[in-house]
Design a protein around this motif. Structure first.
Motif, mmCIF file in Angstrom:
data_model
loop_
_atom_site.group_PDB
_atom_site.id
_atom_site.type_symbol
_atom_site.label_atom_id
_atom_site.label_comp_id
_atom_site.label_asym_id
_atom_site.label_seq_id
_atom_site.Cartn_x
_atom_site.Cartn_y
_atom_site.Cartn_z
ATOM 1 N N ALA A 171 0.855 -1.186 0.000
ATOM 2 C CA ALA A 171 0.000 0.000 0.000
ATOM 3 C C ALA A 171 0.889 1.234 0.000
ATOM 4 N N SER A 172 0.324 2.341 -0.409
ATOM 5 C CA SER A 172 1.079 3.600 -0.457
ATOM 6 C C SER A 172 0.423 4.620 0.457
ATOM 7 N N PRO A 173 1.243 5.385 1.179
ATOM 8 C CA PRO A 173 0.679 6.433 2.035
ATOM 9 C C PRO A 173 0.327 7.696 1.255
ATOM 10 N N LEU A 174 0.680 7.761 -0.029
ATOM 11 C CA LEU A 174 0.368 8.942 -0.833
ATOM 12 C C LEU A 174 -1.081 8.910 -1.291
ATOM 13 N N LYS A 175 -1.790 9.984 -1.043
ATOM 14 C CA LYS A 175 -3.210 10.067 -1.362
ATOM 15 C C LYS A 175 -3.518 11.421 -2.002
ATOM 16 N N ILE A 176 -4.725 11.543 -2.519
ATOM 17 C CA ILE A 176 -5.182 12.794 -3.128
ATOM 18 C C ILE A 176 -6.416 13.287 -2.378
ATOM 19 N N ARG A 177 -6.448 14.568 -2.089
ATOM 20 C CA ARG A 177 -7.614 15.144 -1.424
ATOM 21 C C ARG A 177 -7.889 16.540 -1.973
ATOM 22 N N LYS A 178 -9.043 17.073 -1.583
ATOM 23 C CA LYS A 178 -9.435 18.433 -1.926
ATOM 24 C C LYS A 178 -9.648 19.208 -0.633
ATOM 25 N N GLU A 179 -9.100 20.402 -0.549
ATOM 26 C CA GLU A 179 -9.326 21.247 0.615
ATOM 27 C C GLU A 179 -10.749 21.791 0.542
ATOM 28 N N ASN A 180 -11.562 21.463 1.528
ATOM 29 C CA ASN A 180 -12.980 21.807 1.481
ATOM 30 C C ASN A 180 -13.243 23.311 1.585
ATOM 31 N N LYS A 181 -12.510 23.976 2.462
ATOM 32 C CA LYS A 181 -12.730 25.418 2.667
ATOM 33 C C LYS A 181 -11.540 26.186 2.095
ATOM 34 N N TYR A 182 -11.431 26.203 0.775
ATOM 35 C CA TYR A 182 -10.234 26.807 0.196
ATOM 36 C C TYR A 182 -10.464 28.180 -0.430
ATOM 37 N N ILE A 183 -11.711 28.599 -0.594
ATOM 38 C CA ILE A 183 -11.975 29.881 -1.246
ATOM 39 C C ILE A 183 -11.297 31.023 -0.497
#
Length: 394
Positions: A171-183
């Motif tokens: 398994a890899s610890p690298l993941k992708i996410r989106k910052e929810n409150k980024y505006i």
């Protein structure tokens, strides 16, 4: 390296009963401080993990409110009365440990610190483990045999974990996410950089425009924290938090620009404004230079932030006729395109418009608009496609 308390885990003894997770949630309100990862590759292998009470706790270093502390036993804990709920510690933790409670205050495993201090017993998770797979004790440099977790040197976790005797964890610890409150973050970073660009070019009404852009960027950033009544605490950790420094220098720059607007005859105030706003932008850059976030921790982040400043420079060329206001953004844009191969939708049109502006100065206005638009699109992707270290997905 200091000897301090930490967890030890032997996956060879784990029967994947979930007792450690259930016990933690039962006593601390289902905040999911502890996770039991279950991997299957011929055999089922469980990995129990919570806060690792690191030797280099980045969560503590980046916290602008100075709400995260480390005691003499090496236990890293959060004071709920000091947390402003900004979420920066979540970015810094490669183990996805800090969790918001329903009041918007950050929480995390503190190794059942009160139980230890009052000699009431072991941490609940350890006490509940029926096979002894999970334990805790005094550790120097632990045996960190876990390539599926973030590299040890990032935070130097006090977590000793053995390799499984049967099977292998792939398994890899690298993941992708989106910052929810980024505006709010996008607005502040872009507008503060454009504000500095206006100061440096000194185009007509630059002082007023710079003040307005910085104010528009700063005010919404207050709403990025959950505990607005404690927002003043954002500058409590100037010693190690770049976020504290960004807000302090940005606030002082705003005040300096206001004074400059009232008293334009004092040229010294202009230079003070440039220095303060430059320090705020530098702090902004450093906020995102987190080793736990590879998509930010690279040369493109400072180049992009500085590049945004220079998107105002073509306007400086149009009003001041200084060719350096075209040469500098040309060089930066070329570096981004060729050396870093930055994918920006409007990057090549921006380069072409900069070149045309040398011969047709009026084009420089369109060049600035194109450059700013390109940076806004790129900054949105910066916050929407974040590659980070976290807990691997089984």
């Amino acid at each position: 390296m200091e000897r301090s308390l930490g967890f030890l885990f032997d996956p060879n003894k784990c029967i994947i009963c979930n007792a450690c997770v259930n016990s933690c949630n039962e006593h601390y309100g289902n905040l999911n401080w502890r996770s039991l990862l279950v991997f299957e590759n011929g055999v089922r292998i469980g990995v129990s993990i919570a806060c690792n009470h690191c030797d280099n706790p980045l969560c503590m270093k980046v916290c602008p409110a100075n709400a995260i502390h480390k005691d003499d036993m090496g236990i890293v804990y959060i004071d709920p009365n000091e947390c402003i709920g900004c979420g920066y510690c979540q970015w810094a933790c490669p183990y996805e440990e800090p969790k918001f409670n329903k009041e918007g205050v950050m929480t995390k495993c503190d190794l059942c610190r009160n139980r230890l201090l009052n000699r009431e017993g072991l941490p609940y998770c350890v006490e509940s483990c029926p096979t002894g797979a999970l334990s805790f004790g005094w550790l120097d440099k632990p045996k960190y045999e876990a390539p599926y977790l973030a590299p040890y040197e990032i935070t130097k976790p006090k977590y000793e974990i053995k390799s499984p005797k049967e099977g292998e964890i792939k398994a890899s610890p690298l993941k992708i996410r989106k910052e929810n409150k980024y505006i709010e973050l996008l607005l502040f970073t872009i507008l503060s950089e454009l504000s500095l660009g206006l100061l440096l070019t000194r185009i007509p009404f630059y002082s007023l425009l710079s003040f307005l852009l910085l104010a528009i960027g700063l005010i919404p950033s207050i709403f990025h924290v959950n505990k607005r009544n404690r927002a003043f605490r954002v500058i409590m950790n100037l010693k190690s938090s770049w976020l504290s420094r960004e807000v302090l220098f940005g606030g002082l720059a705003l005040l300096s620009l206001f004074i400059e607007d009232l008293l334009p005859m004092f040229t010294l105030v202009y230079y003070i404004s440039v220095v303060l706003l430059s320090l705020s932008v530098i702090s902004s850059i450093m906020i995102y230079m987190l080793k736990t976030t590879p998509s930010w921790y690279n040369a493109n982040t400072p180049l992009s932030f500085i590049g945004t400043i220079t998107t105002i420079f073509p306007l400086g060329f149009y009003f001041n006729h200084n060719i350096m206001f075209i040469i500098i953004p040309l060089i930066l844009a070329f570096i981004e395109l060729v050396m870093l191969r930055t994918q920006k939708i409007l990057h090549i049109p921006y380069l072409l418009l900069l070149l045309i502006s040398i011969f047709i100065p009026l084009t420089s206005i369109l060049a600035s608009v194109t450059g700013i638009s390109s940076e806004i699109i790129a900054r949105r992707n910066f916050f929407e496609k974040i590659k980070y270290y976290g807990l691997p997905t089984p």
